[in-house]
Design a protein around this motif. Structure first.
Motif, mmCIF file in Angstrom:
data_model
loop_
_atom_site.group_PDB
_atom_site.id
_atom_site.type_symbol
_atom_site.label_atom_id
_atom_site.label_comp_id
_atom_site.label_asym_id
_atom_site.label_seq_id
_atom_site.Cartn_x
_atom_site.Cartn_y
_atom_site.Cartn_z
ATOM 1 N N UNK A 165 -4.425 8.328 12.273
ATOM 2 C CA UNK A 165 -3.594 7.490 13.142
ATOM 3 C C UNK A 165 -2.240 7.216 12.517
ATOM 4 N N UNK A 166 -1.244 7.089 13.353
ATOM 5 C CA UNK A 166 0.059 6.661 12.880
ATOM 6 C C UNK A 166 -0.082 5.285 12.221
ATOM 7 N N UNK B 168 -4.159 15.715 12.592
ATOM 8 C CA UNK B 168 -3.526 15.294 13.839
ATOM 9 C C UNK B 168 -3.467 13.774 13.846
ATOM 10 N N UNK B 169 -2.368 13.209 14.282
ATOM 11 C CA UNK B 169 -2.234 11.755 14.337
ATOM 12 C C UNK B 169 -2.154 11.265 15.781
ATOM 13 N N UNK B 170 -2.899 10.190 16.045
ATOM 14 C CA UNK B 170 -2.849 9.539 17.358
ATOM 15 C C UNK B 170 -2.309 8.122 17.174
ATOM 16 N N UNK C 212 -0.551 8.117 7.849
ATOM 17 C CA UNK C 212 0.347 8.235 8.993
ATOM 18 C C UNK C 212 1.640 7.472 8.822
ATOM 19 N N UNK C 213 2.195 7.465 7.602
ATOM 20 C CA UNK C 213 3.440 6.766 7.311
ATOM 21 C C UNK C 213 4.519 7.793 6.956
ATOM 22 N N UNK D 91 -13.380 18.116 13.280
ATOM 23 C CA UNK D 91 -14.474 17.781 12.364
ATOM 24 C C UNK D 91 -14.739 16.286 12.320
ATOM 25 N N UNK D 92 -13.667 15.468 12.309
ATOM 26 C CA UNK D 92 -13.881 14.040 12.088
ATOM 27 C C UNK D 92 -12.665 13.241 12.533
ATOM 28 N N UNK D 93 -12.890 11.953 12.670
ATOM 29 C CA UNK D 93 -11.845 10.951 12.893
ATOM 30 C C UNK D 93 -11.914 9.999 11.718
#
Length: 465
Positions: A147-148, A179-181, A163-164, A220-222
């Motif tokens: 995540x952002x 991937x960032x959400x 996410x910085x 694969x994962x969050x």
């Protein structure tokens, strides 16, 4: 900067490259040299004492100079100062700590793997996820969603998960598998007239749409912190983790809980996963695991993660991953004693009770002319500063006001940390309500001082007009 070239300050500037520091600015102003610590206090070389309101880096749970941790390190150093855990080798402290962590985990876990920092731990997580996917005959399942504004470390892999922007700029990061959400910061990110539930629903929908766009078979994962720490102490909105986990279960995607900041009492429960009703497949610990007296971190994995990894190591003949200091006996012994202290002194309940007082005192500053938002839970909190409460605009540029208040607060004898314009508080779990009052009073003084500096020029300009 000290004029004496043999001073600690001068030699620091001459020889030491600092983390999270403007290297050129450091050459001009030099360091604050901390000589010793005791309880919630640290002392610089001039003898000035500070309340360490960040517990170092979110981490000194039992306070500085705890005699039992010093004794635990000394005993183990004398008995077995070092040994490794490669090629079927073990020692008592690492086995004891592995058993303790697996059995105290809030959800069923199978094995503990030890590293030396949260960054190494999350780097290991990414490697294990890839290894597992190959073991399961799913070589395409290599992407991880983060995540952002999330923070997961600074190694190449863990900095990619982070996410910085400043952890990516000029480092050629992130890696393409990450991937960032969206960030779950309701105050900043919610749309007009959007309730917390609606906001959480929108973020869950964004996650699902991202999964579908990338292909569920490639994910694969969050990974997520129960609450975001270094991103500014961001609490998830109500229902957020329930909705996120429903999406992950729908597509068979693993959940990684980064408990590096939240773990061992910080949120008022032993683990942040308990506070926010998370059921992770992997948990990551560091910081308060040993109160950062010695470097150690841990990755817990459940059987769903472990079994394919074990099969693959059998097929290949080895799990080709490890660190010289993994499960270091002295660090493991200190971590065990640290957990014992947290449990024996009921510091989790203490953090919950004193944390209510901390939140109350900080929320009393909600009406201050520099306050944008106050947020937190347990003994972790943040107060976001703004120059204009209506527009939520920063002063000069983002981070300038936070840095100003942080400097004033340090002058007043409280060490905190600003993440952009959010001032964070994460004191040792042993802090008392009276000591919280001192921190809050001095914060208000620091904010008043800053307000006079940034508002006086504005008022003077208005008077001229």
């Amino acid at each position: 900067m000290a004029a004496n070239p043999n001073s600690v300050e001068a030699r620091d500037v001459a020889y030491h490259l600092h983390s999270y520091t403007n290297a050129r600015l450091h050459q001009e102003q030099g360091p604050l040299v901390i000589e010793k610590g005791d309880g919630i206090y640290v002392e610089d070389q001039s003898g000035k004492r500070y309340i360490e309101a960040m517990a170092g880096l979110w981490s000194v749970a039992v306070g500085f100079s705890e005699p039992r941790l010093v004794a635990a390190a000394s005993r183990q150093m004398a008995r077995l100062p070092y040994y490794h855990t490669f090629t079927h080798k073990a020692h008592g402290p690492v086995v004891d700590l592995a058993e303790k962590l697996v059995t105290m985990a809030p959800v069923p876990m199978s094995k503990a793997y030890f590293t030396n920092s949260g960054s190494e731990a999350n780097d290991t997580v990414l490697k294990l996820l890839w290894y597992r996917s190959n073991a399961m005959g799913e070589p395409q399942r290599k992407k991880v969603i983060s995540r952002h504004r999330g923070y997961h470390g600074v190694t190449i892999a863990s900095a990619s998960l982070t996410g910085l922007p400043n952890n990516h700029r000029s480092f050629d990061l992130p890696l393409p598998q990450v991937i960032h959400v969206g960030c779950p910061h309701y105050w900043r990110e919610a749309q007009p007239d959007e309730s917390e539930d609606m906001f959480a629903t929108r973020l869950a929908l964004e996650l699902e749409q991202t999964i579908l766009a990338e292909g569920p078979e490639t994910i694969a994962a969050f990974i997520g912190e129960p609450l975001m720490g270094a991103g500014g102490v961001i609490l998830p909105p109500k229902g957020y983790w329930e909705k996120i986990q429903a999406v992950l279960r729908k597509y068979g995607i693993l959940l990684v809980a980064d408990e590096v900041i939240c773990g061992f009492g910080r949120t008022g429960q032993m683990f942040g996963s308990q506070t926010f009703a998370m059921t992770p497949d992997i948990m990551v610990f560091s910081k308060q695991l040993s109160s950062s007296y010695l470097p150690i971190s841990a990755v817990l994995i459940n059987d769903v993660v472990f079994e394919p990894i074990a099969d693959e190591s059998n097929r290949i003949g080895v799990l080709g991953h490890g660190f010289t200091g993994s499960g270091h006996p002295v660090a493991a012994a200190v971590a065990l004693e640290n957990i014992n202290i947290i449990e024996e002194r009921d510091l989790v309940a203490h953090a919950r009770e004193v944390g209510r007082h901390l939140q109350k005192r900080l929320h009393a500053l909600a009406g201050h002319r520099l306050t944008g938002e106050v947020r937190g839970i347990g003994l972790i909190a943040g107060i976001e500063l703004v120059a204009d409460r209506e527009t939520r605009e920063p002063w000069q540029k983002p981070g300038a006001l936070g840095a100003l208040v942080n400097r004033e607060l340090q002058e007043l004898g409280v060490i905190s940390r600003n993440m952009a314009d959010a001032i964070a508080f994460s004191p040792p779990l042993i802090i008392t309500e009276g000591e919280v009052d001192i921190v809050a009073d001095r914060l208000e003084q620091a904010m008043d001082r800053a307000a006079s500096q940034i508002l006086t020029p504005v008022l003077a300009a208005s008077a001229k007009r």
